[in-house]
Design an enzyme around this catalytic site. Sequence first.
Site, PDB file in Angstrom:
ATOM      1  CD  GLU A 134      -2.927  -1.220   2.274  1.00  0.00           C
ATOM      2  OE1 GLU A 134      -4.056  -1.690   2.102  1.00  0.00           O
ATOM      3  OE2 GLU A 134      -2.510  -0.846   3.396  1.00  0.00           O
TER       4      GLU A 134
ATOM      5  CB  CYS B  67       6.356  -4.790   9.235  1.00  0.00           C
ATOM      6  SG  CYS B  67       7.564  -3.888  10.235  1.00  0.00           S
TER       7      CYS B  67
ATOM      8  CB  CYS C 164       5.362  -1.600  16.473  1.00  0.00           C
ATOM      9  SG  CYS C 164       7.103  -1.291  16.060  1.00  0.00           S
TER      10      CYS C 164
ATOM     11  CB  CYS D 270       2.216  -0.677  14.106  1.00  0.00           C
ATOM     12  SG  CYS D 270       2.384  -0.369  12.333  1.00  0.00           S
TER      13      CYS D 270
ATOM     14  CB  CYS E 263       0.406   7.425  11.268  1.00  0.00           C
ATOM     15  SG  CYS E 263       1.951   6.918  12.010  1.00  0.00           S
TER      16      CYS E 263
END
Length: 403
Positions: free
Chosen positions: A116, A136, A140, A143, A374
């Site tokens: 994305e 990823c 985290c 996230c 974010c």
Amino acid sequence: MVKTMNAPAATISALSTKPSLIGLTREELGAALKERGVPEKQIRMRTGQIWHWLYIRGISDFDDMLNVSKDLRALLKEHFTIQRPEIAEEQISSDGTRKWLLRFPPRGAGRPVEVETVYIPEEGRGTLCVSSQVGCSLNCSFCHTGTQRLVRNLTAEEILSQILLARDRLGDFPNKETPQGGILPSSERKVTNIVLMGMGEPLYNYDAVKNAILIATDGEGLSLSKRRVTLSTSGVVPEIARIGEETGVMLAISLHATNDELRNVLVPINKKYPLKELMEACRNYPGLSNARRITFEYVMLKGVNDSLTDARDLVKLLKGIPAKINLIPFNPWPGTDYECSDWETIETFSDFINDAGYASPIRTPRGRDILAACGQLKSESERMRKKERLALETLMIAGHGGE
């Protein structure tokens, strides 16, 4: 109102698996031409021509290279591609933010992958948030992207192609008509800033990210100012000085906590590279000055890291570092246990940081309605695969029950 446009199913198999010329350094491009029989004495000239067409004019079809001979164009078409990734889906937020789900062809024995990319239009500027990995590995806890496993690194071509495609869609190449379906005419918003803050940890894909940055900031390439390119890292300490020395771009640190105990939970890479080491790397970042400050990103989590004590500790932690602190209201996503801090709490936190002498803007949430804000990026393909698996399991259970 969210506007969604899906790619025609017929285009999915049209992705070329030929090697791409996008993302190659000049030396690599010259070597590729030489390998295919281009005479040695023409290599430098042909490399310059192709480089110009790719990055100044933004063409995606060899036939548009008007000052290249027909024979060479035929040779290039036979052996290479400059094809853009496929737009599997395009979403336009009610606030004007655009998110593209981009599909890239398989590499080696792998499968096509999707990432994305987000465009955020603002007054006088347009920021493109670029991904560096598929998924990823950092996990985290706040996230959404971190809940998708790492599939693979993106190549320099795939990183750059996100920029090229966005500029196509925004009518942002000079002397080029807005492509059919383009969002904006060339006279309006353009991609002025790049942030490597999309899917993945850029410094865990160092070589491809570096090469993509160098082409994007090349004065004879995409010509982006190094001060308008920001790389965000969660704290891969050994590579921080190196990326500064080799690219000269701006640095952002995904911080989110002021002590190791909490940061170990929020940003687990902290267990490997604790705050003391991270802050030392920041203090030694090449070119650091009041004119070239480090941005520290700090997501505001209700009851977790948003107290005045946290604000005081943040000021102490950053003492002596030319810095700006971006306060990010937490963007909820399905399945998260975190909540966004109350707005009054965020403003109080910001006021304390400002009074201590640091700029601490509160980032305006953008693209929340399309999960483009974010920490929210996670490719649609991963979600769809889960739905497909669930549907298949349901069918299998139903079939077994009927036997």
